[in-house]
Design an enzyme around this catalytic site. Structure first.
Site, PDB file in Angstrom:
ATOM      1  N   GLY A 118       0.838  -1.189   0.000  1.00  9.93           N
ATOM      2  CA  GLY A 118       0.000   0.000   0.000  1.00  9.93           C
ATOM      3  C   GLY A 118       0.873   1.239   0.000  1.00  9.93           C
ATOM      4  O   GLY A 118       1.993   1.232  -0.531  1.00  9.93           O
ATOM      5  N   HIS A 203       3.816   0.877  12.600  1.00 10.78           N
ATOM      6  CA  HIS A 203       2.772   1.381  13.485  1.00 10.78           C
ATOM      7  C   HIS A 203       2.672   0.393  14.642  1.00 10.78           C
ATOM      8  O   HIS A 203       2.720  -0.822  14.438  1.00 10.78           O
ATOM      9  CB  HIS A 203       1.453   1.452  12.721  1.00 10.78           C
ATOM     10  CG  HIS A 203       0.357   2.209  13.405  1.00 10.78           C
ATOM     11  ND1 HIS A 203       0.588   3.128  14.416  1.00 10.78           N
ATOM     12  CD2 HIS A 203      -0.993   2.203  13.222  1.00 10.78           C
ATOM     13  CE1 HIS A 203      -0.569   3.648  14.801  1.00 10.78           C
ATOM     14  NE2 HIS A 203      -1.548   3.090  14.112  1.00 10.78           N
ATOM     15  N   SER A 349      -1.949  41.552  10.792  1.00 14.65           N
ATOM     16  CA  SER A 349      -2.274  42.917  11.203  1.00 14.65           C
ATOM     17  C   SER A 349      -2.434  43.000  12.720  1.00 14.65           C
ATOM     18  O   SER A 349      -2.661  41.992  13.396  1.00 14.65           O
ATOM     19  CB  SER A 349      -3.573  43.368  10.532  1.00 14.65           C
ATOM     20  OG  SER A 349      -4.684  42.660  11.081  1.00 14.65           O
TER      21      SER A 349
END
Length: 427
Positions: A118, A203, A349
């Site tokens: 994958g 993982h 700003s």
């Protein structure tokens, strides 16, 4: 002065420029933040040496493994005879204790068997192959992943095999199947991972939540992890750009006494730019938490909530999208990523800055309970069980496509398609 020195000098000069004149008005913070960054970039470019470092992360010292990418100038990608040429303007930096020749020598007797092709299999596999390592791919014969692997130059019978044969031939078994697939196939795969082999994950999900996944590792093998902090496509892209992705490494079982060393070596091999040491538990907790939080779930929820309120108050779809998503992703988020939150605030700003400073604590207070609930749901396995149930359905692809289509059809993202088409780069 060499061509490299000249290009580095130009890069340093460019990096020290804060912004055009209109942006330099906020340069108090900006200049302070940009200068050290420029110096860091320049020093790395000239020194070209990486290694093991102990760095302070907000006062907490951690060990970082800074790697050499060391990839070749010419590499195979997509098809066996399609070549891409990597830029030679900046030579790849070399980590002092893991230069490419040493990496190849260290792993010369090993075969990296990627199980699954994958996103991560694609990125890690191609990078390791380009780094001159012995790599094979194991997937279901004649399935979609098999066809994709052939398109990327893997050769059936030589570097592409069915899963059983790949595990038999491999010494380092890189289980890169999806979390649900790892659970579903474990009873079949486990007996094939024999004593002396190394089991690798990207993982910690399956191992940490073994009570739910059933993935209980044999006790006579090394079990290691290297988790790139991004998709497999990003792993590949950053490697080709000569940068490399950040990864975390961990050890679950160290039978040989060399498990950590292997994890570091493979992290270099798959194209990591930096590796951070963690544990399987912390990797999976932080990963699941982050994805459900600000990385994906949280940001979609925040975007949608802000957009809806603007629309409820009569703002047009284009205005609502620009003030919610476009300005964030195209203007402000890159500043945060490159320089930090204070730099981004200083770049805006005075009115924007005041409002943000006043409202940030309110958002923090409102979100803290949600994030605490989320982390608890991750740690106690609730999120794991939800994922396994949904991703293990026979109708998984159809159900997922339906949910993603719902997002795609939300007004905010339909408006976004038109806004994105108006960007100068899109023309």
């Amino acid at each position: 002065m060499s061509a490299f020195a000249r290009s580095s000098a130009r890069a340093l000069k460019a990096a020290t420029k804060v912004a055009p004149a209109s942006a330099r008005a906020f340069s108090g913070v900006a200049a302070k933040r940009a200068a050290p960054l420029a110096a860091t970039v320049a020093s790395r470019a000239f020194a070209g040496v990486r290694g093991v470092k102990t760095l302070s992360f907000a006062g907490v010292e951690e060990t970082v493994y800074e790697h050499s990418l060391g990839h070749p100038r010419i590499s195979l990608d997509k098809t066996a005879d399609q070549l891409f040429f990597l830029s030679s303007a900046v030579p790849p930096t070399q980590r002092a204790d893991w230069p490419l020749p040493k990496l190849q020598e260290y792993l010369k007797d090993d075969t990296l068997a990627l199980i699954g092709y994958g996103s991560q299999g694609h990125g890690q596999g191609l990078n390791a192959r380009d780094n001159g390592l012995n790599v094979i791919v194991g997937v279901r014969e004649n399935g979609e992943s098999w066809k994709e692997a052939i398109a990327d130059g893997w050769v059936p019978g030589k570097t592409l095999f069915n899963i059983e044969d790949a595990i038999a031939k491999g010494t380092i078994i890189m289980n890169l199947l999806s979390d649900a697939a790892q659970s579903q196939t474990w009873d079949h795969i486990k007996p094939l991972i024999t004593k002396g082999k190394t089991l690798y994950f990207s993982h910690g999900f399956s191992v940490v939540f073994a009570k739910d996944t059933g993935v209980i590792c044999p006790d006579d093998i090394d079990v290691i992890l290297c988790a790139p902090k991004g998709s497999g496509r990003t792993v590949r892209t950053l490697f080709k750009e000569g940068r490399g992705i950040n990864s975390s490494i961990a050890v679950w079982q160290d039978v040989s006494g060399k498990a950590k060393e292997k994890a570091i070596a493979i992290s270099v091999g798959i194209g990591s730019g930096y590796s951070y040491e963690t544990t399987f538990e912390k990797e999976v907790y932080s990963d699941l938490y982050g994805e459900r939080g600000v990385l994906m779930g949280g940001i979609q929820g925040m975007f949608l909530a802000q957009y809806k309120v603007l629309r409820e108050n009569g703002h047009s779809p284009s205005e609502a999208f620009n003030e919610t998503v476009e300005e964030a992703t195209q203007s402000l988020f890159p500043l945060i990523g490159n320089y930090g939150m204070d730099y981004m605030y200083a770049a805006c700003s005075t009115t924007a800055r005041r409002g943000a400073l006043d409202w940030a604590p309110k958002f923090e207070a409102a979100n803290l309970p949600v994030f605490r609930d989320l982390y608890a749901a991750v740690k106690d396995g609730t999120e794991t069980r939800k994922s396994l149930e949904f991703n293990g359905r026979k109708t998984y692809r159809e159900d997922l496509a339906k949910e993603l289509a719902e997002i795609d059809n939300q007004e905010i993202w339909r408006a976004g398609k038109t806004v994105r088409s108006l960007r100068p780069a899109a023309k």
